[in-house]
Design a protein around this motif. Structure first.
Motif, short mmCIF file in Angstrom:
data_model
loop_
_atom_site.label_atom_id
_atom_site.label_comp_id
_atom_site.label_asym_id
_atom_site.label_seq_id
_atom_site.Cartn_x
_atom_site.Cartn_y
_atom_site.Cartn_z
N GLU A 170 -4.23 -9.70 10.71
CA GLU A 170 -4.75 -9.18 11.88
C GLU A 170 -3.63 -9.83 13.07
OE1 GLU A 170 -8.71 -7.88 13.58
OE2 GLU A 170 -8.71 -10.25 13.95
N ALA A 171 -2.84 -10.97 12.71
CA ALA A 171 -2.00 -11.35 13.88
C ALA A 171 -0.69 -11.10 13.51
CB ALA A 171 -1.94 -12.99 13.71
N ASN A 172 -0.25 -10.17 12.65
CA ASN A 172 1.10 -9.79 12.29
C ASN A 172 1.82 -10.95 11.91
OD1 ASN A 172 3.02 -8.10 11.63
ND2 ASN A 172 3.43 -7.30 13.63
N ASP A 173 1.31 -11.88 11.30
CA ASP A 173 2.05 -13.17 10.87
C ASP A 173 3.02 -12.64 9.76
OD1 ASP A 173 2.85 -15.71 10.62
OD2 ASP A 173 1.07 -16.49 9.96
N PHE A 174 2.45 -12.40 8.50
CA PHE A 174 3.50 -12.04 7.48
C PHE A 174 3.81 -10.64 7.23
CE2 PHE A 174 -0.80 -11.94 5.76
CZ PHE A 174 -1.25 -10.74 5.13
N ALA A 175 3.08 -9.92 7.90
CA ALA A 175 3.17 -8.51 7.57
C ALA A 175 4.32 -7.87 7.98
CB ALA A 175 1.96 -7.47 8.15
N ARG A 176 5.10 -8.27 8.83
CA ARG A 176 6.45 -8.11 9.41
C ARG A 176 7.32 -8.13 8.47
NH1 ARG A 176 7.73 -9.61 14.36
NH2 ARG A 176 5.51 -10.22 14.94
N TYR A 177 7.43 -8.87 7.38
CA TYR A 177 8.22 -9.34 6.34
C TYR A 177 8.11 -8.31 5.04
CZ TYR A 177 9.00 -13.13 9.30
OH TYR A 177 9.30 -14.09 10.32
N PRO A 193 9.40 1.34 -3.67
CA PRO A 193 9.88 2.00 -2.52
C PRO A 193 8.97 2.65 -1.94
CG PRO A 193 11.09 3.03 -4.09
CD PRO A 193 10.31 2.03 -4.90
N ARG A 194 8.06 2.15 -1.16
CA ARG A 194 6.73 2.82 -0.83
C ARG A 194 6.29 2.57 0.64
NH1 ARG A 194 7.78 4.88 -4.88
NH2 ARG A 194 6.54 5.49 -6.56
N PRO A 195 5.63 3.42 1.45
CA PRO A 195 5.51 3.00 2.68
C PRO A 195 4.54 1.86 2.96
CG PRO A 195 4.49 5.01 2.31
CD PRO A 195 5.30 4.45 1.06
N VAL A 196 4.56 1.15 4.25
CA VAL A 196 3.74 0.17 4.40
C VAL A 196 2.91 0.52 5.69
CG1 VAL A 196 3.53 -2.28 5.33
CG2 VAL A 196 5.23 -1.74 3.53
N ALA A 197 1.60 0.34 5.65
CA ALA A 197 0.76 0.58 7.02
C ALA A 197 -0.23 -0.60 7.11
CB ALA A 197 -0.02 1.93 6.59
N GLY A 198 -1.12 -0.19 8.13
CA GLY A 198 -1.90 -1.28 8.73
C GLY A 198 -1.52 -2.43 9.90
N SER A 199 -1.06 -3.44 9.50
CA SER A 199 -0.36 -4.38 10.56
C SER A 199 1.04 -4.63 10.76
CB SER A 199 -0.82 -5.85 9.97
OG SER A 199 -2.21 -5.98 9.86
#
Length: 388
Positions: free
Chosen positions: A233-240, A248-254
């Motif tokens: 929710e805080a987009n802490d680790f998701a950005r990495y 090789p797949r898309p990422v979604a959510g945060s």
């Protein structure tokens, strides 16, 4: 020429109703939240988050209100995380019965249950918890911020449309992450999908240096899948996570494809004009909590202008009626759900550079409004306060 302009002004004022001489006060009340340290400082929290949207809403109301004899004033009350929030609410109530609340779910409920707010109208602009629109709803609270369920439903509609059915998820360790992950699971079930595998984020390393090594190891266990959901929710680790997964797949959510109430990437339906006005006033982009505060103040302005009412009970009644609608630069009129006070609104799905889709998507039908395919519909809400 002056005669023509005078005649046109007279016609417009006559159509709008009699000129009023009202002073409408709105109070913005915020309790600061102590934020934990994050891995990145690329997206710092603006000092004027939320209140900047309320200020722009007041300015917009004043533009229209000038022709109606209205005077609009915004008072601001902010307290520290351990400050006297109840005292701030009481101070606001001494000025007005229209309060825009920027606080946690617990603080919002405490404010709604105070004796002095029984006949006031509170707008939730910061708490996404779905139960606030369900079993924990309050009759004196309307929500201009989308619930978590609305956001996660929007993303699941996109997956259904694209036929991405093999879903996996990385779930963060914080309470907000867990609540978000649970909302994704509920939304997946709602639209006939399932999250096949979930991994918990347990790393405490500096991902700015080690993401290329840690993330592939974590995601290798998923095997084959269509899309990876990051519940952070805080987009802490998701950005990495993007570009570091094993497959090789898309990422979604945060991160990657993200559902949000508002995004700088939204430019259609006149939104670019709202974006530019906000940026000129603040020097930054409008964020979801800014938009929620703007929508709350503009909803008050629209209700005052259309109904002629100025007190909280009258305005609440009008806002929950079929006569109310708000132009929110989202392509469709925005209205409040009469069963729980949630503002119906579309949810943009964006990445950091562009709008990808706008939910609800084509094919998701509803007998009342397609917007009600997002979040708690009347039969599943469980909100008893609005039935009284």
């Amino acid at each position: 020429m002056r005669t023509i302009l005078a005649a046109m002004t007279a016609i417009l004022l006559a159509a709008a109703g009699p000129i009023r001489a009202d002073e409408i006060r709105v109070a913005w009340v915020r309790q600061e939240i102590a934020l934990p340290p994050t891995l990145s400082n690329l997206d710092p929290m603006p000092d004027d988050l939320g209140v900047a949207g309320a200020r722009l809403g007041i300015a917009d109301n004043a533009t229209t209100g000038t022709f109606m004899g209205q005077s609009w004033t915004l008072t601001e009350h902010a307290v520290a995380p351990d400050g006297d929030f109840a005292g701030a609410v009481e101070a606001a109530l001494a000025e007005t019965d229209l309060l825009v609340i920027d606080a946690s779910a617990d603080a919002l409920l405490r404010a709604a249950d105070m004796p002095g707010t029984a006949r006031a109208l509170l707008f939730n602009t910061a708490a996404p918890e779905t139960p606030l629109r369900g079993t924990d709803c309050r009759a004196n609270v309307l929500h201009t911020l989308p619930s978590r369920a609305m956001l996660t439903d929007a993303l699941m509609q996109f997956f259904v449309m694209r036929r991405w059915t093999a879903l996996v998820m990385i779930e963060g360790p914080k309470p907000g992450d867990r609540a978000l992950a649970e909302s994704y699971r509920a939304s997946a079930a709602k639209f006939g999908l399932s999250i096949r595998r979930t991994a918990e984020w347990t790393f405490d390393a500096d991902l700015r240096r080690s993401a290329a090594a840690e993330v592939p190891l974590l995601t290798q266990q998923f095997g084959k899948y269509d899309v990876l959901i990051a519940a952070d929710e805080a987009n802490d680790f998701a950005r990495y996570i993007p570009y570091n997964t094993w497959m090789p797949r898309p990422v979604a959510g945060s991160e990657g494809l993200r559902p949000a109430a508002w995004s700088p990437a939204v430019e259609q339906w006149g939104a670019a004009q709202l974006q530019s006005r906000f940026t000129r006033a603040t020097g930054r982009a409008m964020l979801p909590r800014d938009y929620a505060a703007w929508a709350a103040v503009r909803a008050i302005g629209e209700a005052v202008t259309r109904s002629g009412a100025t007190t909280a009970p009258e305005l609440r009644s009008y806002m929950l009626s079929g006569a109310f609608e708000l132009g929110g630069f989202k392509g469709r009129p925005l209205t409040f759900r009469p069963w729980n006070g949630q503002l119906r609104q579309s949810i943009p799905l964006t990445h950091r550079g562009a709008l990808v889709a706008d939910a609800p998507l084509d094919g998701f039908l509803h007998p009342i409004s397609e917007l009600d395919t997002l979040g708690l519909d009347a039969p599943e809400s469980g909100c008893a306060a609005f039935a009284k």
